[in-house]
Write a protein that holds these residues in place. Structure first.
Motif, mmCIF file in Angstrom:
data_model
loop_
_atom_site.group_PDB
_atom_site.id
_atom_site.type_symbol
_atom_site.label_atom_id
_atom_site.label_comp_id
_atom_site.label_asym_id
_atom_site.label_seq_id
_atom_site.Cartn_x
_atom_site.Cartn_y
_atom_site.Cartn_z
ATOM 1 N N THR A 56 36.435 38.543 45.266
ATOM 2 C CA THR A 56 36.942 38.539 46.634
ATOM 3 C C THR A 56 38.312 37.897 46.735
ATOM 4 O O THR A 56 38.717 37.099 45.877
ATOM 5 N N TYR A 57 38.990 38.269 47.816
ATOM 6 C CA TYR A 57 40.296 37.697 48.144
ATOM 7 C C TYR A 57 40.300 37.407 49.634
ATOM 8 O O TYR A 57 39.737 38.185 50.422
ATOM 9 N N TYR A 109 37.501 50.079 37.399
ATOM 10 C CA TYR A 109 37.261 48.872 36.630
ATOM 11 C C TYR A 109 36.580 47.845 37.521
ATOM 12 O O TYR A 109 37.039 47.577 38.627
ATOM 13 N N SER A 110 35.517 47.272 37.020
ATOM 14 C CA SER A 110 34.822 46.230 37.774
ATOM 15 C C SER A 110 35.773 45.079 38.020
ATOM 16 O O SER A 110 36.526 44.671 37.128
ATOM 17 N N GLY A 111 35.741 44.562 39.233
ATOM 18 C CA GLY A 111 36.577 43.426 39.554
ATOM 19 C C GLY A 111 37.925 43.770 40.141
ATOM 20 O O GLY A 111 38.687 42.879 40.518
ATOM 21 N N SER A 112 38.235 45.053 40.264
ATOM 22 C CA SER A 112 39.524 45.461 40.832
ATOM 23 C C SER A 112 39.473 45.411 42.346
ATOM 24 O O SER A 112 38.539 45.945 42.944
ATOM 25 N N TYR A 135 31.502 52.249 44.078
ATOM 26 C CA TYR A 135 32.646 52.406 43.186
ATOM 27 C C TYR A 135 33.980 52.248 43.908
ATOM 28 O O TYR A 135 35.024 52.695 43.422
ATOM 29 N N TYR A 136 33.934 51.596 45.049
ATOM 30 C CA TYR A 136 35.141 51.441 45.853
ATOM 31 C C TYR A 136 35.430 49.971 46.132
ATOM 32 O O TYR A 136 34.514 49.188 46.404
ATOM 33 N N ALA A 137 36.698 49.625 46.055
ATOM 34 C CA ALA A 137 37.135 48.339 46.586
ATOM 35 C C ALA A 137 37.314 48.504 48.085
ATOM 36 O O ALA A 137 37.782 49.550 48.557
ATOM 37 N N ILE A 138 36.945 47.480 48.836
ATOM 38 C CA ILE A 138 37.014 47.529 50.291
ATOM 39 C C ILE A 138 37.889 46.398 50.797
ATOM 40 O O ILE A 138 37.754 45.248 50.350
ATOM 41 N N GLY A 139 38.757 46.727 51.713
ATOM 42 C CA GLY A 139 39.609 45.718 52.321
ATOM 43 C C GLY A 139 39.428 45.682 53.826
ATOM 44 O O GLY A 139 39.117 46.704 54.456
ATOM 45 N N TRP A 140 39.596 44.505 54.392
ATOM 46 C CA TRP A 140 39.658 44.337 55.841
ATOM 47 C C TRP A 140 41.092 43.966 56.203
ATOM 48 O O TRP A 140 41.676 43.060 55.595
ATOM 49 N N GLY A 177 46.685 42.059 55.698
ATOM 50 C CA GLY A 177 45.441 41.982 54.952
ATOM 51 C C GLY A 177 44.695 40.710 55.271
ATOM 52 O O GLY A 177 45.295 39.633 55.362
ATOM 53 N N VAL A 178 43.397 40.827 55.471
ATOM 54 C CA VAL A 178 42.546 39.686 55.798
ATOM 55 C C VAL A 178 41.697 39.290 54.598
ATOM 56 O O VAL A 178 41.667 38.126 54.195
ATOM 57 N N SER A 179 41.021 40.274 54.037
ATOM 58 C CA SER A 179 40.110 39.994 52.931
ATOM 59 C C SER A 179 39.819 41.287 52.204
ATOM 60 O O SER A 179 39.960 42.376 52.769
ATOM 61 N N CYS A 180 39.410 41.184 50.955
ATOM 62 C CA CYS A 180 38.983 42.365 50.227
ATOM 63 C C CYS A 180 37.950 41.973 49.181
ATOM 64 O O CYS A 180 37.849 40.798 48.802
ATOM 65 N N ILE A 181 37.200 42.977 48.771
ATOM 66 C CA ILE A 181 36.133 42.767 47.799
ATOM 67 C C ILE A 181 36.154 43.908 46.790
ATOM 68 O O ILE A 181 36.382 45.067 47.148
ATOM 69 N N SER A 182 35.951 43.564 45.545
ATOM 70 C CA SER A 182 36.026 44.565 44.488
ATOM 71 C C SER A 182 34.717 45.322 44.358
ATOM 72 O O SER A 182 33.673 44.911 44.864
ATOM 73 N N SER A 183 34.773 46.418 43.652
ATOM 74 C CA SER A 183 33.556 47.066 43.199
ATOM 75 C C SER A 183 33.026 46.253 42.020
ATOM 76 O O SER A 183 33.688 45.340 41.542
#
Length: 127
Positions: A58-59, A103-106, A31-36, A47-53
């Motif tokens: 991804t970004y 929210y999914s995709g955040s 349930y967490y968004a994670i960023g690198w 910011g390098v990259s992140c992924i949603s729950s």
């Protein structure tokens, strides 16, 4: 206690690859968004990259697009950053961060948007 720990930093030659891991304890990453993020000496954290729950959107920062891949394994409570074609300018301390989402995709791009941080792992790209 919520904790994030990064693994996998090392000294690697230009053009090489590394896979960083971000392991969570004390909470479920589902349930967490994670960023690198990364911070080089004398520079601001970027910011390098992140992924949603949820749907795993991804970004990627332009500087790593096409070379880095973020992924998550919820069963292992771990997020990965696969880094290929490494360049000397990728040298930095890499941090992972987490933020609870509803929210999914955040996902979140800015460091101030994250609540929990690991201590970082050093990546050095040099011949």
């Amino acid at each position: 206690q919520l904790q994030l720990v990064e693994f996998g930093g090392a000294l690697v030659q230009p053009g090489g690859s590394l896979r960083l891991s971000c392991a969570a304890s004390g909470f479920t990453l589902d349930y967490y968004a994670i960023g690198w993020f990364r911070q080089a000496p004398g520079k601001e954290r970027e910011g390098v990259s992140c992924i949603s729950s949820g749907d795993g959107s991804t970004y990627y920062a332009d500087s790593v697009k096409g070379r880095f891949t973020i992924s998550r394994d919820n069963a292992k409570n771990t997020v990965y950053l696969q880094m290929n074609s490494l360049k000397p300018e990728d040298t930095a301390v890499y941090y992972c961060a987490a933020r609870r989402t509803y929210y999914s995709g955040s996902y979140y791009i800015e460091a101030y948007e994250y609540d929990y941080w690991g201590r970082g792992t050093q990546v050095t790209v040099s011949s």
